[in-house]
Structure formats: C-alpha cells, structure tokens
Design a protein around this motif. Sequence first.
Motif, mmCIF file in Angstrom:
data_model
loop_
_atom_site.group_PDB
_atom_site.id
_atom_site.type_symbol
_atom_site.label_atom_id
_atom_site.label_comp_id
_atom_site.label_asym_id
_atom_site.label_seq_id
_atom_site.Cartn_x
_atom_site.Cartn_y
_atom_site.Cartn_z
ATOM 1 N N ALA A 72 0.817 -1.131 0.142
ATOM 2 C CA ALA A 72 0.231 -0.090 0.045
ATOM 3 C C ALA A 72 0.725 1.427 -0.020
ATOM 4 O O ALA A 72 0.447 2.132 -0.424
ATOM 5 N N GLY A 75 3.212 2.197 -3.586
ATOM 6 C CA GLY A 75 2.837 2.118 -4.938
ATOM 7 C C GLY A 75 2.916 3.925 -5.363
ATOM 8 O O GLY A 75 3.380 4.154 -6.299
ATOM 9 N N LEU A 78 6.378 5.221 -5.641
ATOM 10 C CA LEU A 78 7.217 5.072 -6.747
ATOM 11 C C LEU A 78 6.362 5.717 -8.253
ATOM 12 O O LEU A 78 7.094 5.968 -8.973
ATOM 13 N N GLN A 79 5.088 5.956 -8.044
ATOM 14 C CA GLN A 79 4.699 6.594 -9.180
ATOM 15 C C GLN A 79 5.071 7.668 -9.273
ATOM 16 O O GLN A 79 5.290 8.138 -10.580
ATOM 17 N N MET A 82 8.641 7.819 -10.794
ATOM 18 C CA MET A 82 8.696 7.543 -12.141
ATOM 19 C C MET A 82 8.275 8.782 -13.157
ATOM 20 O O MET A 82 8.904 8.932 -13.978
ATOM 21 N N GLU A 91 15.223 6.283 -16.043
ATOM 22 C CA GLU A 91 14.584 5.164 -15.734
ATOM 23 C C GLU A 91 14.865 4.792 -14.293
ATOM 24 O O GLU A 91 15.792 5.250 -13.766
ATOM 25 N N LEU A 92 13.548 4.349 -13.539
ATOM 26 C CA LEU A 92 13.855 4.092 -12.201
ATOM 27 C C LEU A 92 13.918 2.615 -12.121
ATOM 28 O O LEU A 92 13.145 1.721 -12.661
ATOM 29 N N ILE A 93 14.764 2.091 -11.193
ATOM 30 C CA ILE A 93 14.884 0.584 -10.864
ATOM 31 C C ILE A 93 14.762 0.613 -9.373
ATOM 32 O O ILE A 93 15.556 1.328 -8.586
ATOM 33 N N VAL A 94 14.067 -0.438 -8.930
ATOM 34 C CA VAL A 94 13.737 -0.649 -7.560
ATOM 35 C C VAL A 94 14.895 -1.473 -7.033
ATOM 36 O O VAL A 94 14.876 -2.662 -7.575
ATOM 37 N N TYR B 69 2.721 -0.222 -9.967
ATOM 38 C CA TYR B 69 3.111 -0.851 -8.508
ATOM 39 C C TYR B 69 1.664 -1.013 -7.654
ATOM 40 O O TYR B 69 2.174 -1.310 -6.535
ATOM 41 N N SER B 70 0.632 -0.913 -8.151
ATOM 42 C CA SER B 70 -0.432 -0.472 -7.339
ATOM 43 C C SER B 70 -0.376 -1.441 -6.170
ATOM 44 O O SER B 70 -0.706 -2.823 -6.173
ATOM 45 N N GLY B 71 0.038 -1.153 -5.091
ATOM 46 C CA GLY B 71 0.397 -1.595 -3.716
ATOM 47 C C GLY B 71 0.104 -3.194 -3.526
ATOM 48 O O GLY B 71 0.945 -3.953 -3.869
ATOM 49 N N ALA B 72 -0.763 -3.354 -2.457
ATOM 50 C CA ALA B 72 -1.153 -4.437 -1.967
ATOM 51 C C ALA B 72 -0.774 -5.870 -2.658
ATOM 52 O O ALA B 72 -0.379 -6.829 -2.119
ATOM 53 N N ILE B 93 15.436 -6.066 -10.476
ATOM 54 C CA ILE B 93 15.220 -4.778 -10.618
ATOM 55 C C ILE B 93 13.811 -4.901 -11.235
ATOM 56 O O ILE B 93 13.293 -5.489 -12.150
ATOM 57 N N VAL B 94 12.887 -3.910 -10.643
ATOM 58 C CA VAL B 94 11.617 -3.655 -11.176
ATOM 59 C C VAL B 94 11.514 -2.633 -12.313
ATOM 60 O O VAL B 94 12.232 -1.656 -12.208
ATOM 61 N N CYS B 95 11.067 -2.915 -13.294
ATOM 62 C CA CYS B 95 11.060 -2.098 -14.503
ATOM 63 C C CYS B 95 9.711 -1.734 -14.790
ATOM 64 O O CYS B 95 8.718 -2.387 -14.749
ATOM 65 N N SER B 96 9.744 -0.542 -14.952
ATOM 66 C CA SER B 96 8.425 0.287 -15.523
ATOM 67 C C SER B 96 8.887 1.273 -16.273
ATOM 68 O O SER B 96 9.822 1.957 -16.440
ATOM 69 N N PHE B 103 15.961 -2.509 -21.660
ATOM 70 C CA PHE B 103 16.931 -2.974 -20.709
ATOM 71 C C PHE B 103 17.324 -4.487 -21.201
ATOM 72 O O PHE B 103 18.276 -5.120 -20.982
#
Lengths: 321, 321
Positions: A72, A75, A78-79, A82, A91-94, B69-72, B93-96, B103
């Motif tokens: 929760a 989200g 990060l939005q 981004m 670019e964003l990487i987590v 990345y919508s949360g939950a 790595i989380v790509c968006s 990548f």
Amino acid sequence: MVSIKDIAKKAGVSISTVSYALNGSPKVTKETSERIQAIAKELNYIPSAAARSLKKRETKIIGIYLTNYSGAFYGELLQGMMETLSKNGYELIVCSGKESHRFLPERMIDGAIILDATYETEELLSHAERGHKLVVMDRRMDHINISQVLLDNKAGATLAIDHLAEKGHRKIYVLKGPEISFDARQRLEAVQKAVQRYSQVEYVELDGDFNKPSGEAAAKKIHQEFSEPVGVFCLNDEMAIGMYNYFSRTNLRVGEDVHIIGFDNIEVSQYIHPRLATINYSKHKWGSLASELLINLIKKKKPEHERINVSLIEGDSVRNR
Amino acid sequence: MVSIKDIAKKAGVSISTVSYALNGSPKVTKETSERIQAIAKELNYIPSAAARSLKKRETKIIGIYLTNYSGAFYGELLQGMMETLSKNGYELIVCSGKESHRFLPERMIDGAIILDATYETEELLSHAERGHKLVVMDRRMDHINISQVLLDNKAGATLAIDHLAEKGHRKIYVLKGPEISFDARQRLEAVQKAVQRYSQVEYVELDGDFNKPSGEAAAKKIHQEFSEPVGVFCLNDEMAIGMYNYFSRTNLRVGEDVHIIGFDNIEVSQYIHPRLATINYSKHKWGSLASELLINLIKKKKPEHERINVSLIEGDSVRNR
DNA sequence: TCTCTTTCTGTAAACGTTTTCCTTTATTAT
DNA sequence: ATAATAAAGGAAAACGTTTACAGAAAGAGA
C-alpha cells in the motif's frame, strides 16, 4: 550480436561515422546519416548498454532503495518518482537485497534515492565522498552530494496528540516504532514534547516495530490493563490495523473504548471500520520531489533540503471521550 | 576511478594477475592473491559493472516488468521473486516505464519476468527469438526461450460462480475486466461456461477495467435496476472495493441485498466489512516459481509451463439468499 | 648437464562504444 | 592558378574488464 562495426562494413563507412549518424551528430550529411539509420534498422541493430556506459560513464538509470515492498505504501511513492524521472530521460529501478548495494559504487546507476533504514549512513557517506549523488528520505545528512526530503514528522505527531487531547482523552498510549527508523524517532520525540503541554494526561509508551503483530501485542496489553476509555497514537497505520485485528476479537470497541489514531494514511485505513483517524501526506509528491532533487544534483546543482507537509485526517476511530 | 591497472602497478604485477587474484582463480599463488586483495581494499577498488558485463556478456540482474506498482498486490509477489533469485546470485530490478523496454535487448538484464499486459507479445517474441530468456505470467506463449506460470483462472472463476449458485442466488452479475488482460479473459470465459450449468440463473455482464471507479459505476447500475437480492462476481478484488464504496452511500447492504465475491484476495479484502469472499492464491509462490523457471531457462534447461492453484475464501459478503 | 614438467605470471586481444584529432575533398577568395 | 577555408569522413585511442595463450622460473628425472 550485430554491432556498429557490422553496420560500418555494410555501409562502407567507418565506425565513427556510424556512431555519429546514429547519435544524430551534424558532422555527417543527412543522406549518409539516413542511409546508415536504414541499414541499422535492417540489421536489427541494438546498442550495447554496457559498452556505452563504459565509455560515457553514465547509465541514465537511477535507483530507489527500499527495505521491503510492503504494498500500500510504496505504490504512490514510486509512481511519483517514475513520472518526474522519465520526464528527464531517466529510468527508475527498484533495488532491494543486500547485493544491490553494489549498483551505486559500480556505476550501474547514476544516482540513488534512499528509503531504507538498514542502509548504513557510513556507507552512504562514503559513496557521496566518491562523488555519487544521493537523495535521502529517511535520515538527515549534510553533504555536497546529498539532498534530503523528509516528512514533517514533528508536526504530524503533534497534530495527533493534540487531536486526542482535544477529544478529551486523559490517558494516552503511544505505540512506538523501531529504533532504527528515523521517522519513528522523530515522531516519538515530538510526542514527548507535546504531552508535556497537557499536564493532566497520563502518558504511556509501548514498544512496536511498525508491523501488524506488534500492534496486536500492544493492543493485548492495553486490553489487560483497561479500566476507562483511552487514546492511542500508533506511530504508523500498519500497527493500528494490528490493533483493530486484536480488538475485533474482544469486547472493547475502537472509537468507543479505545480511540486510535495512526500515521501515514495508507490505503487500508479508509476501508476499515471505523475509519482510522491518521496523519496524511502526499506520497506522490514525496517521491516526485525526491527525484527532482536528485536530477538537480546530477546536473551539478547545489544540494537542497525539503520538507513534506502533513495534515490530520479525522476518523471515527477517535471520538469524544 | 581506481581500476585494476592501478592495483597492478602498485603490486608490481600484470593486470591479468590482478584479475585472476580478485576472482579467486587457482592460477595465482595464495600469497600474491592475498597481497593483491589487500592492495585492492586499500585503494578502495570497486569493479566496473559496465566493463565486466561488456566482456562477460551477463549482468546477474533480472528484471520484472509491471504495468503499475499498485500496492497491496505486488508486495508479496516481489518478495517471493527476490528470495529465490538472490539464492541464485541474481538481483531483481523492477522495470516500469516505456523506456525500460530497452533493458532486455541492450542486455542490461540477463532475463525478464513479464507481468505487464501492455508489453506486446510480438515484442516479447522477437526478444526470445534473439535468444533472451523470459517467463510470462500474463499470457500464454510457446517458445524455446519462454517459460510460463499462470494462475488457474478457470478453476477460480468456476469456484466463484458455484459459490454464488450454492448460496441460492438466481440473478448473477459479472463485473468484467479489461479486454487486454489475459486473466480477465480467462476468468470471463470460465464464468460463461459455468453459468450454463445453472439453467435457472439470470446472468448479466457489466463492463469493468479492474479499477475501483469501474466497480463504483457498475454498482450504480445494479442499484438502479435493483428489485431482489443479487450475486455479483467481480473479476478482481479492487473493483469489489469500489462496489463497497458505492453501496456504503446507499440503502443497499453488501451481504444482504448485494452478495459480492472477488478475485485475488488482496490485503484490503480482509479488513473491509463485511469480509469480502474471494478467490485466493499464493502470490509469494507465484513470484518464486516464476523466478525459478527463469533461472532454469538461463541455465539452458527446457522451458516449463506451470500453473498456480487457487482456492475459495468465504466471507460475509456472500450469504444465503 | 640437459630436458621435461609443473607452477606461476605476463602479453595481448577482445568486448562495443564514444570522441579527439587527422585527412581528404570540395569550395571560395585572391 | 594558387592558397585559404570549410565540410565530410576516417583512424585510432580510450573506457575497464576477462581470458586464451605464451613465457619464465624452478624443481625433478635421466
């Protein structure tokens, strides 16, 4: 793998010309440039990120370090990141996991945003010292290569205590957060200062770690020593949810016997019953501001220190005593 | 920036010896190796990820592609992935963001897990064709370089419809998902097959897009034509929450007039009142299995096709008619 | 003493780009 | 016609590694 060399051969030009053409340099005629582009497309050419970043010493990627992805909360954050990052060609990487710490020093990423209390300040400092750009969201740091954007935890905690006091509560519990968390420490500090203004309230601290089970445990303790309606300030919403869980199995009712206020205004808070009173702030703005400061820093601008405002959200979990 | 060249100079050996020493090769004596390591530490040496991956043609990083990345929902999923990946020496790595599509072809990452319906199947196929390794979680694909792990949507949807029917509901609405979503399509298909078994039920489809507002809109429609208790199967929990929002502002009661069942068992579902009946599955397992298949694929093993089981979670949002 | 192993270390090419500095050719001015 | 200038393109070095191959030293067997 087709490289710029293959294109050069096929086009009958040198690799430097190909590089210039592909990067839209004015050093090469429009015609040759177009011809080269066509050949590149035809050969299905894709540049090598490794080779490019080896030479250019940049990756156009920035990393966000998080402890856990626990739903929760992140989200929106990060939005927000981004959006401002991609506007600026990044670019964003987590990044998560101990090994991902190497991303920054190895220059896999051009900069990093830190929201991970387990990341040692020492380590961050040494990165900054080497010239890496950082934005911290979870601690205070002063360095030429570090910007910071923090929540106004003090204002929030004060708001929460005042709210409980105004509703007539004379016994107030505070469910603390983990010692490692900067936010938790700041909130607690503000609480301690705030309660001093209310000489007649009885004030009790309970241990918590920002997770649900600790909320349940604290609720149990409150239940055991219950004698009259009390107010509780949970230093985050997550623990407040834990309390709800516990009390739903007892005869004590939230908003009647136990008046709870949280911090963060996570999504669940508005759906539980009664609606959780809490301290709100824009996660989206927090994220986008952090990104903005990082980009500024990369562009050789000065480090900045910003603060995110908070506000009170009332809910039926806190009512008049 | 200090490189192996600097270490070599300081140690009075060649760069190759340094490289061997730093990588623990048996080709170099323990003594020299230790001496070199010490110097490396002293100089604060950090290898260049770009140079290494340029040469080795691997990055030890794998990417997960998500729409949002919508949360939950994603928290547990990512956690599951992280665990199995880091056990195998990989980072996640989380790509968006549209640009992050580069990548994979640019070899920033060694492989990718896809859970992003907006990623064109065409594009994925062309990557696979070039030899990149993929695991898809949101579509069916058959290719030597692609494994897949899908939810058992059909079983879930059937379970949901059966549950409503068993509780005696004769009028059943289905709130659909977006056309682009594979899961939505599969669930709908199974629903249509399932309702045929109940000749006496009246079955109505409503448009939805997996987001809350579409749940509210559908709820409004149901409200307008309401005459007797009805059952509603929302193809995901998110939309079910939207319905709760709407009905809380009306005289219709969830679990009495409108009986709702969802799909996904997101965190909020257990906290809303009444508890949402839904279809559950292990997001953690889904993520870890996907990672496992990807690692197998990278190790040159055969592509695999797996399925994640689902189960019914009862809740007071669905009761006897 | 000579050759043969064995063990260690060095040389150099390669990975795929970018970019500085040249060279060639064409154009213009004198 | 000649020199000066501009325009277009090329040669080659550099970024920091890895690794195939070659070489040297040292010990052993003959």
